[in-house]
Design a protein around this motif. Structure first.
Motif, PDB file in Angstrom:
ATOM      1  N   VAL A 168       0.804  -1.039   0.036  1.00  0.00           N
ATOM      2  CA  VAL A 168      -0.111   0.040   0.028  1.00  0.00           C
ATOM      3  C   VAL A 168       0.822   1.087  -0.084  1.00  0.00           C
ATOM      4  CG1 VAL A 168      -1.613   1.154   1.278  1.00  0.00           C
ATOM      5  CG2 VAL A 168      -1.635  -1.315   1.174  1.00  0.00           C
ATOM      6  N   PRO A 169       0.635   2.136  -0.851  1.00  0.00           N
ATOM      7  CA  PRO A 169       1.273   3.473  -0.859  1.00  0.00           C
ATOM      8  C   PRO A 169       1.807   3.979   0.619  1.00  0.00           C
ATOM      9  CG  PRO A 169      -0.195   3.430  -2.834  1.00  0.00           C
ATOM     10  CD  PRO A 169      -0.351   2.402  -1.854  1.00  0.00           C
ATOM     11  N   MET A 170       3.007   4.384   0.682  1.00  0.00           N
ATOM     12  CA  MET A 170       2.953   5.050   2.265  1.00  0.00           C
ATOM     13  C   MET A 170       2.466   6.273   2.334  1.00  0.00           C
ATOM     14  SD  MET A 170       4.950   3.248   4.093  1.00  0.00           S
ATOM     15  CE  MET A 170       5.475   4.361   5.274  1.00  0.00           C
ATOM     16  N   SER A 171       1.995   6.924   1.339  1.00  0.00           N
ATOM     17  CA  SER A 171       1.531   8.297   1.675  1.00  0.00           C
ATOM     18  C   SER A 171      -0.029   8.160   2.225  1.00  0.00           C
ATOM     19  CB  SER A 171       1.272   9.145   0.254  1.00  0.00           C
ATOM     20  OG  SER A 171       0.456   8.339  -0.662  1.00  0.00           O
ATOM     21  N   TYR A 172      -0.310   7.089   1.696  1.00  0.00           N
ATOM     22  CA  TYR A 172      -1.864   6.795   2.186  1.00  0.00           C
ATOM     23  C   TYR A 172      -1.993   6.018   3.646  1.00  0.00           C
ATOM     24  CZ  TYR A 172      -3.848   7.726  -2.238  1.00  0.00           C
ATOM     25  OH  TYR A 172      -4.294   8.272  -3.543  1.00  0.00           O
ATOM     26  N   GLN A 173      -0.761   5.424   3.902  1.00  0.00           N
ATOM     27  CA  GLN A 173      -0.723   4.585   5.278  1.00  0.00           C
ATOM     28  C   GLN A 173      -0.202   5.970   6.410  1.00  0.00           C
ATOM     29  OE1 GLN A 173       1.459   0.802   5.737  1.00  0.00           O
ATOM     30  NE2 GLN A 173       1.612   0.465   3.630  1.00  0.00           N
ATOM     31  N   ARG A 174       0.259   6.766   5.780  1.00  0.00           N
ATOM     32  CA  ARG A 174       0.765   7.702   6.843  1.00  0.00           C
ATOM     33  C   ARG A 174      -0.394   8.521   7.136  1.00  0.00           C
ATOM     34  NH1 ARG A 174       6.326   7.560   7.026  1.00  0.00           N
ATOM     35  NH2 ARG A 174       7.476   7.118   4.927  1.00  0.00           N
ATOM     36  N   TYR A 175      -1.151   8.800   6.047  1.00  0.00           N
ATOM     37  CA  TYR A 175      -2.466   9.527   6.376  1.00  0.00           C
ATOM     38  C   TYR A 175      -3.485   8.797   7.333  1.00  0.00           C
ATOM     39  CZ  TYR A 175      -6.608  12.207   5.193  1.00  0.00           C
ATOM     40  OH  TYR A 175      -8.008  12.773   5.357  1.00  0.00           O
ATOM     41  N   TYR A 176      -3.746   7.638   6.821  1.00  0.00           N
ATOM     42  CA  TYR A 176      -4.919   6.978   7.584  1.00  0.00           C
ATOM     43  C   TYR A 176      -4.383   6.283   8.985  1.00  0.00           C
ATOM     44  CZ  TYR A 176      -7.999   7.106   3.577  1.00  0.00           C
ATOM     45  OH  TYR A 176      -8.704   7.355   2.190  1.00  0.00           O
ATOM     46  N   VAL A 177      -3.287   5.939   9.068  1.00  0.00           N
ATOM     47  CA  VAL A 177      -2.643   5.396  10.229  1.00  0.00           C
ATOM     48  C   VAL A 177      -2.802   6.649  11.585  1.00  0.00           C
ATOM     49  CG1 VAL A 177      -0.908   4.860  11.961  1.00  0.00           C
ATOM     50  CG2 VAL A 177      -1.356   3.851   9.439  1.00  0.00           C
ATOM     51  N   ALA A 178      -2.393   8.038  11.135  1.00  0.00           N
ATOM     52  CA  ALA A 178      -2.634   9.097  12.057  1.00  0.00           C
ATOM     53  C   ALA A 178      -3.981   9.356  12.101  1.00  0.00           C
ATOM     54  CB  ALA A 178      -1.793  10.220  11.447  1.00  0.00           C
ATOM     55  N   LEU A 179      -4.808   9.477  11.186  1.00  0.00           N
ATOM     56  CA  LEU A 179      -6.162   9.598  11.436  1.00  0.00           C
ATOM     57  C   LEU A 179      -6.933   8.539  12.263  1.00  0.00           C
ATOM     58  CD1 LEU A 179      -8.799  11.199  10.455  1.00  0.00           C
ATOM     59  CD2 LEU A 179      -9.156   9.839   8.482  1.00  0.00           C
ATOM     60  N   VAL A 180      -6.665   7.113  12.321  1.00  0.00           N
ATOM     61  CA  VAL A 180      -7.128   6.313  13.024  1.00  0.00           C
ATOM     62  C   VAL A 180      -6.702   6.237  14.443  1.00  0.00           C
ATOM     63  CG1 VAL A 180      -6.990   3.690  13.420  1.00  0.00           C
ATOM     64  CG2 VAL A 180      -7.369   4.588  11.126  1.00  0.00           C
ATOM     65  N   VAL A 181      -5.486   6.697  14.638  1.00  0.00           N
ATOM     66  CA  VAL A 181      -5.065   6.712  15.960  1.00  0.00           C
ATOM     67  C   VAL A 181      -5.708   8.123  16.654  1.00  0.00           C
ATOM     68  CG1 VAL A 181      -3.083   7.268  17.331  1.00  0.00           C
ATOM     69  CG2 VAL A 181      -2.817   5.789  15.516  1.00  0.00           C
ATOM     70  N   LEU A 182      -5.713   9.337  15.719  1.00  0.00           N
ATOM     71  CA  LEU A 182      -6.678  10.561  16.350  1.00  0.00           C
ATOM     72  C   LEU A 182      -8.083  10.087  16.749  1.00  0.00           C
ATOM     73  CD1 LEU A 182      -6.976  13.590  16.942  1.00  0.00           C
ATOM     74  CD2 LEU A 182      -7.251  13.714  14.343  1.00  0.00           C
ATOM     75  N   ILE A 183      -8.835   9.253  15.911  1.00  0.00           N
ATOM     76  CA  ILE A 183     -10.085   9.226  16.182  1.00  0.00           C
ATOM     77  C   ILE A 183     -10.298   8.286  17.386  1.00  0.00           C
ATOM     78  CG2 ILE A 183     -12.213   7.778  15.303  1.00  0.00           C
ATOM     79  CD1 ILE A 183     -11.419   8.709  12.569  1.00  0.00           C
ATOM     80  N   ALA A 184      -9.156   7.131  17.413  1.00  0.00           N
ATOM     81  CA  ALA A 184      -9.176   6.462  18.623  1.00  0.00           C
ATOM     82  C   ALA A 184      -8.793   6.924  19.979  1.00  0.00           C
ATOM     83  CB  ALA A 184      -8.161   5.333  18.563  1.00  0.00           C
ATOM     84  N   ALA A 185      -8.092   7.970  19.771  1.00  0.00           N
ATOM     85  CA  ALA A 185      -7.608   8.711  21.076  1.00  0.00           C
ATOM     86  C   ALA A 185      -9.103   9.510  21.541  1.00  0.00           C
ATOM     87  CB  ALA A 185      -6.494   9.728  20.846  1.00  0.00           C
ATOM     88  N   VAL A 186      -9.657  10.308  20.554  1.00  0.00           N
ATOM     89  CA  VAL A 186     -10.821  11.000  20.800  1.00  0.00           C
ATOM     90  C   VAL A 186     -11.907  10.050  21.480  1.00  0.00           C
ATOM     91  CG1 VAL A 186     -12.975  12.342  19.964  1.00  0.00           C
ATOM     92  CG2 VAL A 186     -10.660  12.879  19.175  1.00  0.00           C
ATOM     93  N   TYR A 187     -12.101   8.891  20.893  1.00  0.00           N
ATOM     94  CA  TYR A 187     -13.040   8.082  21.299  1.00  0.00           C
ATOM     95  C   TYR A 187     -12.815   7.699  22.964  1.00  0.00           C
ATOM     96  CZ  TYR A 187     -16.001   3.739  21.717  1.00  0.00           C
ATOM     97  OH  TYR A 187     -16.756   2.653  22.456  1.00  0.00           O
ATOM     98  N   ALA A 188     -11.531   7.351  23.024  1.00  0.00           N
ATOM     99  CA  ALA A 188     -10.843   6.825  24.491  1.00  0.00           C
ATOM    100  C   ALA A 188     -11.447   7.821  25.501  1.00  0.00           C
ATOM    101  CB  ALA A 188      -9.696   6.353  24.284  1.00  0.00           C
TER     102      ALA A 188
END
Length: 329
Positions: A168-188
């Motif tokens: 998977v292109p690293m540009s998308y991984q860098r974007y989506y991983v950071a987004l998922v961790v942000l959403i997870a932190a907000v949910y927690a």
């Protein structure tokens, strides 16, 4: 004959209030999350990179905001905890070949431990004294990194290149991983606000005597919230390392801590996804928009900061005035 329009107006007003309440209660965050998930389909590579860094900074804004909201304290040293997370990911990636799937949980754990280790000796400090003591952490970070150059890379830093999902292109991984961790932190944090532990820590801040009566000492509550804040800041650093692809001492200075505090102020210490993104965007995207201003960048950035603070100060008053006028009608 004149009562019917009033009823219709009241009905419309009530509908608007219910819609606003629904948006404020979480629907707005869900809509925003969906938009951000689809965003890479609409923007170019440079903006994908910038937004990934923005998400990482938003996590750092959450870390400072949770300390203010639950501990009633201000930190100007959270770059230390961010550096713990960033170098945990970078070292495990570069030296040991481990992906972020393993390094991020370790970074979170080290951030919590670092927060508790700092909070214990400073547990009786508060206000400006605690803020200055956290500043000592931020001042020490670059020297600690440079003196451990055999492990950290010193001035040159380290490059984070190992993908989470091969192919998977690293540009998308860098974007989506950071987004998922942000959403997870907000949910927690949203779950934490509704938990018994969260209520106990908040009670220790607002009513220490009542908290003591229920068995929650203010000292232990402050240590706990510093550990939580340090862990979230370490997540910020780990995402800055992955989304930004590099780590170096220049990214974790006293100014980095100050800017995290600025982002927290701009977000009005909110712990929701929109509020966190406001703070992260102010740190990441606003300077990018002002990049063509040359020597005027600090001036325009200062004006933008002043405008946001004034907006936060006067907006509740404007809402109250508008509500009073509607009631008068």
């Amino acid at each position: 004959m004149y009562n019917q329009p009033a009823k219709v107006t009241d009905l419309q007003s009530g509908t608007h209030e219910r819609l606003w309440s629904l948006m404020s209660s979480g629907l707005g965050s869900y809509v925003l999350a969906v938009i951000l998930i689809a965003m890479p389909l609409l923007i170019g590579g440079s903006w994908i990179f910038a937004l990934g860094v923005c998400f990482a900074n938003s996590i750092g804004v959450l870390a400072v905001s949770v300390l203010v909201r639950y501990g009633g304290e201000v930190s100007i040293g959270h770059a230390f905890f961010a550096a713990v997370g960033a170098y945990s990911v970078a070292i495990l990636d570069t030296r040991y070949g481990l992906s972020i799937l393993l390094s991020v949980p370790l970074a979170l754990l080290l951030g919590v431990i670092s927060g508790v280790a700092f909070a214990w000796p400073s547990r009786k400090l508060s206000g400006i004294y605690l803020a200055v003591s956290t500043m000592a952490l931020a001042l020490a970070v670059p020297e600690l990194i440079n003196n451990a150059d055999a492990l950290t890379g010193g001035y040159e830093g380290l490059y984070v290149s190992r993908p989470l999902i091969p192919g998977v292109p690293m540009s998308y991984q860098r974007y989506y991983v950071a987004l998922v961790v942000l959403i997870a932190a907000v949910y927690a944090l949203s779950r934490f606000r509704q938990s018994r532990q969260g209520l106990a820590i908040l009670l220790a801040k607002t009513h220490p005597a009542a908290a003591d009566a229920f068995g929650t000492r203010q000292v232990w509550a402050r240590i706990a919230i510093m550990g939580i804040s340090g862990g979230i800041a370490a997540l910020c650093g780990s995402m800055l390392a992955f989304a930004g692809s590099t780590v170096s001492p220049s990214g974790y200075t006293l100014w980095s801590s100050i800017f995290l505090l600025v982002g927290s102020v701009v977000s009005f210490y909110g712990l929701t996804l929109p509020r966190a993104l406001i703070g992260g965007a102010f740190l990441t995207l606003v300077p990018q928009f002002l990049s063509a201003s040359g020597a005027w960048i600090p001036v325009f950035y200062g004006l933008a900061l002043l405008g946001m603070i004034l907006l936060g100060h006067y907006l509740p008053r404007l809402k109250a005035m508008i509500a009073d006028r509607k009631e008068a009608r």
